[in-house]
Design a protein around this motif. Sequence first.
Motif, PDB file in Angstrom:
ATOM      1  N   PHE A   1       0.921  -1.326  -0.070  1.00  0.00           N
ATOM      2  CA  PHE A   1       0.029   0.104  -0.136  1.00  0.00           C
ATOM      3  C   PHE A   1       0.948   1.280  -0.399  1.00  0.00           C
ATOM      4  N   VAL A   2       1.780   1.426   0.788  1.00  0.00           N
ATOM      5  CA  VAL A   2       2.816   2.555   1.099  1.00  0.00           C
ATOM      6  C   VAL A   2       3.809   2.490  -0.064  1.00  0.00           C
ATOM      7  N   LYS A   3       4.103   1.423  -0.445  1.00  0.00           N
ATOM      8  CA  LYS A   3       5.254   1.315  -1.765  1.00  0.00           C
ATOM      9  C   LYS A   3       4.491   1.901  -3.015  1.00  0.00           C
ATOM     10  N   PHE A   4       3.142   1.529  -3.189  1.00  0.00           N
ATOM     11  CA  PHE A   4       2.361   1.946  -4.235  1.00  0.00           C
ATOM     12  C   PHE A   4       2.325   3.353  -4.062  1.00  0.00           C
ATOM     13  N   GLY A   5       1.790   3.797  -3.067  1.00  0.00           N
ATOM     14  CA  GLY A   5       1.679   5.198  -2.789  1.00  0.00           C
ATOM     15  C   GLY A   5       2.948   6.291  -3.045  1.00  0.00           C
ATOM     16  N   THR A   6       4.167   5.534  -2.639  1.00  0.00           N
ATOM     17  CA  THR A   6       5.475   6.242  -2.526  1.00  0.00           C
ATOM     18  C   THR A   6       5.800   6.436  -4.182  1.00  0.00           C
ATOM     19  N   ALA A   7       5.334   5.057  -4.876  1.00  0.00           N
ATOM     20  CA  ALA A   7       6.057   5.267  -6.317  1.00  0.00           C
ATOM     21  C   ALA A   7       4.921   6.164  -6.731  1.00  0.00           C
ATOM     22  N   LEU A   8       3.691   6.286  -6.749  1.00  0.00           N
ATOM     23  CA  LEU A   8       2.894   7.500  -7.310  1.00  0.00           C
ATOM     24  C   LEU A   8       3.395   8.901  -6.899  1.00  0.00           C
ATOM     25  N   ALA A   9       3.861   9.024  -5.812  1.00  0.00           N
ATOM     26  CA  ALA A   9       4.160  10.295  -5.065  1.00  0.00           C
ATOM     27  C   ALA A   9       5.447  11.028  -5.965  1.00  0.00           C
TER      28      ALA A   9
ATOM     29  N   ILE B   1       0.584  19.156  -1.103  1.00  0.00           N
ATOM     30  CA  ILE B   1       0.103  17.831  -1.329  1.00  0.00           C
ATOM     31  C   ILE B   1      -0.517  17.008  -0.077  1.00  0.00           C
ATOM     32  N   PHE B   2       0.493  17.362   1.056  1.00  0.00           N
ATOM     33  CA  PHE B   2       0.014  16.483   2.247  1.00  0.00           C
ATOM     34  C   PHE B   2      -1.471  16.968   2.573  1.00  0.00           C
TER      35      PHE B   2
ATOM     36  N   VAL C   1       1.088  10.662   1.572  1.00  0.00           N
ATOM     37  CA  VAL C   1       1.114  11.228   2.917  1.00  0.00           C
ATOM     38  C   VAL C   1       1.787  10.203   3.891  1.00  0.00           C
ATOM     39  N   SER C   2       1.488   9.186   3.859  1.00  0.00           N
ATOM     40  CA  SER C   2       2.669   8.001   4.499  1.00  0.00           C
ATOM     41  C   SER C   2       3.874   8.207   4.550  1.00  0.00           C
ATOM     42  N   ALA C   3       4.284   8.360   3.126  1.00  0.00           N
ATOM     43  CA  ALA C   3       5.486   8.252   2.893  1.00  0.00           C
ATOM     44  C   ALA C   3       6.280   9.867   3.072  1.00  0.00           C
TER      45      ALA C   3
ATOM     46  N   ALA D   1       5.200  11.210   6.028  1.00  0.00           N
ATOM     47  CA  ALA D   1       5.414  10.982   7.454  1.00  0.00           C
ATOM     48  C   ALA D   1       6.248  10.260   8.043  1.00  0.00           C
ATOM     49  N   GLN D   2       6.598   9.372   6.976  1.00  0.00           N
ATOM     50  CA  GLN D   2       7.926   8.681   7.492  1.00  0.00           C
ATOM     51  C   GLN D   2       9.232   8.877   6.699  1.00  0.00           C
ATOM     52  N   GLU D   3       9.063   9.939   6.286  1.00  0.00           N
ATOM     53  CA  GLU D   3      10.380  10.973   5.651  1.00  0.00           C
ATOM     54  C   GLU D   3      11.006  10.040   4.677  1.00  0.00           C
ATOM     55  N   LYS D   4      10.236   9.370   3.703  1.00  0.00           N
ATOM     56  CA  LYS D   4      10.846   8.595   2.846  1.00  0.00           C
ATOM     57  C   LYS D   4      10.849   9.591   1.487  1.00  0.00           C
ATOM     58  N   ILE D   5       9.955  10.605   1.417  1.00  0.00           N
ATOM     59  CA  ILE D   5      10.102  11.463   0.472  1.00  0.00           C
ATOM     60  C   ILE D   5      10.134  12.883   0.958  1.00  0.00           C
ATOM     61  N   PRO D   6      10.356  13.787   0.229  1.00  0.00           N
ATOM     62  CA  PRO D   6      10.278  15.176   0.825  1.00  0.00           C
ATOM     63  C   PRO D   6       8.867  15.574   1.236  1.00  0.00           C
TER      64      PRO D   6
END
Lengths: 160, 160
Positions: free
Chosen positions: A4-12, B62-63, B48-50, B52-57
């Motif tokens: 779920f998060v991986k998909f969202g991260t990829a989209l972001a 957007i948040f 949003v999750s990414a 929050a976990q600081e995986k992306i800036p």
Amino acid sequence: MKNFVKFGTALALAAGMSTIAYAQIKPEDAIRARQSIMRVNAINFGPVSAMAQEKIPFNKDIFVANALRLESVWAMNPTRFFVPGSDKPVAGARIAAFTDANGEIWSQPEKFKAAYDKETQEIGKLAAAARSGDEKAMKAAAGDVGKACKACHDDFQVKK
Amino acid sequence: MKNFVKFGTALALAAGMSTIAYAQIKPEDAIRARQSIMRVNAINFGPVSAMAQEKIPFNKDIFVANALRLESVWAMNPTRFFVPGSDKPVAGARIAAFTDANGEIWSQPEKFKAAYDKETQEIGKLAAAARSGDEKAMKAAAGDVGKACKACHDDFQVKK
């Protein structure tokens, strides 16, 4: 959850938050994203349209909530997900077993963009009417949204 | 377009605007509706999750947009679409070729409702944090939403 998060991260990342190109989204994820957005739009617009056509009783709370939600979800821009390779079903994918997109989406990108922009404009007017609280204006605007939906579907969906 | 409005009308009727029972939605439409809503939630919550976990800036615009959209789409209540007969894939349906729902959704409805209510509460807090504009509060609330997502998925999705 991890997926779920991986998909969202990829989209972001794909949405322009990094240098990764949008086209790196897998075609099946792109198909699923656009179909999900459009289905959610249908769930929201369906009752609005039915009320505007007086097929079901007018319920202002539902009309307004759905019209504003339509505006919000439309802003996700489903047209971003017509990426290269997503013009046909993806073999083996669990959900992207079909697409109704016709080739003109890719061969006539300017025409497709114009249709999208027209819909954005009409949905903006619908949301403005919903905020105004004027029932007649709301119903008229819903009719114009429906026409823009139909025009784009007529041009860019395969005929069933 | 005709099918689009027909589907929406059926949903509107089903949503309590008439005496027609909700269970009259076809199982494949119910599966597709809930999966579409959840996919749209994933597209919104993922970044949003990414963040929050600081995986992306962190990108405040957007948040906030995604958190508020998540609140709006969550209010569609995907749990309404776990209708009788939608506990297994529907043979021949174009899109409802699978479901990850496990049987506890139907055998333990009170537990399922509690999980949904918990998620509603956490998404409400996330939206409130987004409205406040406080980055630290937003990120903390996103973490709590993620935990509620995970808890429900752990209990009510088949293990992959």
